[in-house]
Design an enzyme around this catalytic site. Structure first.
Site, PDB file in Angstrom:
ATOM      1  N   VAL A 168      -2.838  -7.060   9.044  1.00 30.13           N
ATOM      2  CA  VAL A 168      -2.199  -5.905   8.411  1.00 30.13           C
ATOM      3  C   VAL A 168      -2.946  -5.642   7.120  1.00 30.13           C
ATOM      4  CG1 VAL A 168      -0.060  -4.946   7.469  1.00 30.13           C
ATOM      5  CG2 VAL A 168       0.060  -6.725   9.208  1.00 30.13           C
TER       6      VAL A 168
ATOM      7  N   SER B  53      -4.617  -2.516   4.054  1.00 31.59           N
ATOM      8  CA  SER B  53      -4.821  -1.149   3.559  1.00 31.59           C
ATOM      9  C   SER B  53      -6.124  -0.554   4.085  1.00 31.59           C
ATOM     10  CB  SER B  53      -4.860  -1.166   2.033  1.00 31.59           C
ATOM     11  OG  SER B  53      -5.979  -1.913   1.588  1.00 31.59           O
TER      12      SER B  53
ATOM     13  N   TYR C 131       6.861 -11.451   5.086  1.00 36.65           N
ATOM     14  CA  TYR C 131       5.678 -10.916   4.400  1.00 36.65           C
ATOM     15  C   TYR C 131       5.393 -11.816   3.199  1.00 36.65           C
ATOM     16  CZ  TYR C 131       2.913  -7.253   1.934  1.00 36.65           C
ATOM     17  OH  TYR C 131       1.951  -6.539   1.267  1.00 36.65           O
TER      18      TYR C 131
ATOM     19  N   LYS D  29       3.289 -12.218   8.131  1.00 31.43           N
ATOM     20  CA  LYS D  29       2.221 -11.385   7.563  1.00 31.43           C
ATOM     21  C   LYS D  29       1.760 -12.136   6.332  1.00 31.43           C
ATOM     22  CE  LYS D  29       1.891  -7.005   5.038  1.00 31.43           C
ATOM     23  NZ  LYS D  29       0.604  -7.340   4.476  1.00 31.43           N
TER      24      LYS D  29
ATOM     25  N   GLU E 108     -10.919  -8.489   3.543  1.00 33.95           N
ATOM     26  CA  GLU E 108     -12.301  -8.915   3.321  1.00 33.95           C
ATOM     27  C   GLU E 108     -12.579 -10.322   3.844  1.00 33.95           C
ATOM     28  OE1 GLU E 108      -9.912  -8.009   1.368  1.00 33.95           O
ATOM     29  OE2 GLU E 108     -10.217  -8.533  -0.729  1.00 33.95           O
TER      30      GLU E 108
ATOM     31  N   THR F   5       0.834  -1.210   0.000  1.00 35.27           N
ATOM     32  CA  THR F   5       0.000   0.000   0.000  1.00 35.27           C
ATOM     33  C   THR F   5       0.869   1.260   0.000  1.00 35.27           C
ATOM     34  OG1 THR F   5      -1.615  -1.242   1.273  1.00 35.27           O
ATOM     35  CG2 THR F   5      -1.866   1.144   1.267  1.00 35.27           C
TER      36      THR F   5
HETATM   37  C1  LIG Z   1      -2.727  -7.008  -2.367  1.00 29.44           C
HETATM   38  C2  LIG Z   1      -2.894  -6.016  -1.265  1.00 29.44           C
HETATM   39  O1  LIG Z   1      -2.624  -4.863  -1.440  1.00 29.44           O
HETATM   40  N1  LIG Z   1      -3.380  -6.446  -0.130  1.00 29.44           N
HETATM   41  C3  LIG Z   1      -3.590  -5.593   1.001  1.00 29.44           C
HETATM   42  C4  LIG Z   1      -4.985  -5.766   1.556  1.00 29.44           C
HETATM   43  O2  LIG Z   1      -5.132  -4.920   2.638  1.00 29.44           O
HETATM   44  C5  LIG Z   1      -6.013  -5.435   0.475  1.00 29.44           C
HETATM   45  O3  LIG Z   1      -5.831  -4.119   0.024  1.00 29.44           O
HETATM   46  C6  LIG Z   1      -7.412  -5.579   1.057  1.00 29.44           C
HETATM   47  O4  LIG Z   1      -7.596  -6.894   1.498  1.00 29.44           O
HETATM   48  C7  LIG Z   1      -8.473  -5.218   0.022  1.00 29.44           C
HETATM   49  O5  LIG Z   1      -8.498  -6.142  -1.014  1.00 29.44           O
HETATM   50  C8  LIG Z   1      -2.568  -5.892   2.089  1.00 29.44           C
HETATM   51  O6  LIG Z   1      -2.402  -7.269   2.274  1.00 29.44           O
HETATM   52  C9  LIG Z   1      -1.251  -5.269   1.666  1.00 29.44           C
HETATM   53  C10 LIG Z   1      -0.467  -4.807   2.790  1.00 29.44           C
HETATM   54  O7  LIG Z   1      -0.671  -5.180   3.905  1.00 29.44           O
HETATM   55  C11 LIG Z   1       0.604  -3.854   2.512  1.00 29.44           C
HETATM   56  O8  LIG Z   1       0.314  -2.809   1.997  1.00 29.44           O
HETATM   57  O9  LIG Z   1       1.743  -4.134   2.807  1.00 29.44           O
END
Ligand SMILES: CC(=O)N[C@@H]([C@@H](O)[C@H](O)[C@H](O)CO)[C@@H](O)CC(=O)C(=O)O
EC number: 4.1.3.3
Length: 296
Positions: free
Chosen positions: A216, A218, A143, A173, A202, A52
């Site tokens: 963890v 976004s 990660y 993670k 989700e 993110t």
């Molecule tokens: C592929 C991706 O960006 N996944 C996100 C999720 O938070 C994702 O945005 C969320 O589940 C919505 O689909 C996180 O796993 C990423 C994350 O933690 C990071 O930014 O390091």
């Protein structure tokens, strides 16, 4: 060794790197962003320069500055600041790990190198070990995000005997939907005090059932409050309420993923946190919605 410190648990916001309209990092809003997370979302842990945060699209110098600013502004306000230091170059990764230790971060995380990829567990572990060794006093998190790295080595396999190689290993993670792999990571490491942080927002409720100790993501930048309510309901064993919260979160994410980026609009609330445009290359649609302006 300064740790183990308090175990990383609960929600961890994967921070967006604020940008100005001309693509420079907008350090000036980070202090405000910290206050927003703590006060408006009830989120006191952050994960900086990850997916993110577009860490891999930033220069090493930018990554260092971003990390430093979050640690400085988060002091006495945030519980833990974890810095993602993964890179294709081992030396860069080590430099970032060392820097994270110098600035007083609470932990480091590393993804698998994704261009010339490790093709066995041992190769991957050796890479991670070299990075971890550059910051021997900092908790280390792997990660796992196979959809983006293309490195499909199962996390369960990687965790087998990991402390022998990486004594600073503190947790995983897990940004993948394979709940068999995730469940087995938890099941096979019950005697350890590892943090199991799920990264598919989700589906968090399913991962909680499977033993996740935190998350963890976004969406905790703007759905932190709602997700905390879900965690609370789960803790109270009110599973029907927890499911209602998860469905509510899913409806939001489902709505956003269907939007074309060009049509994204921010909500009408009055108070906002300007985060600018995305870096290049472009990121996920749901994050684009949130990053333009965090509304609250
Ligand atoms: C592929 C991706 O960006 N996944 C996100 C999720 O938070 C994702 O945005 C969320 O589940 C919505 O689909 C996180 O796993 C990423 C994350 O933690 C990071 O930014 O390091």
């Amino acid at each position: 060794m300064a740790f183990p410190k308090k175990k990383l648990q609960g929600l961890v916001a994967a921070t967006i790197t604020p940008m100005t309209e001309n693509g420079e990092i907008n350090f000036s809003v980070i202090g405000q962003y910290v206050d927003y997370l703590v006060k408006e979302q009830g989120v006191k842990n952050i994960f900086v320069n990850g997916t993110t945060g577009e860490g891999l699209s930033l220069s090493v110098s930018e990554r260092r500055q971003v990390a430093e600013e979050w640690v400085t502004k988060g002091k006495d306000k945030l519980d833990q600041v974890i810095i993602h230091v993964g890179a294709l170059s081992l030396k860069e990764s080590q430099e970032l790990a060392q820097h994270a230790a110098e600035i007083g971060a609470d932990g480091i995380a590393v993804i698998a190198p994704f261009f010339l990829k490790p093709w066995t567990k041992d190769i991957l572990i050796n890479f991670l070990k070299e990075v971890a060794a550059a910051a021997p006093a900092l908790p280390f998190y792997y990660y796992h995000i196979p959809a983006l790295t293309g490195v499909k080595i199962r996390a369960e396999e990687l965790l087998d005997g990991i402390l022998d190689k990486i004594p600073t290993f503190q947790g995983l993670k897990f940004s993948d939907t394979d709940l068999l792999d995730f469940g087995q990571c938890v099941d096979q490491n019950r005697q350890q005090q590892f943090a199991f942080l799920f990264g598919v927002d989700e589906q968090l409720l399913s991962a909680l059932v499977m033993g996740a100790t935190g998350a963890v993501g976004s969406t905790y930048n703007y759905l932190g409050k709602k997700t905390n309510q879900m965690l609370e309901a789960f803790e109270q064993k009110d599973f029907s309420l927890a499911l209602n919260y998860q469905f509510c979160i899913q409806r939001f994410i489902n709505f956003v993923v269907k939007l074309e980026n060009s049509k994204l609009k921010v909500s009408k609330n009055q108070r906002t946190l300007p985060l600018g445009t995305t870096n290049f290359p472009f990121l996920h649609r749901e994050d684009c919605l949130s990053r333009r302006t965090l509304n609250y």
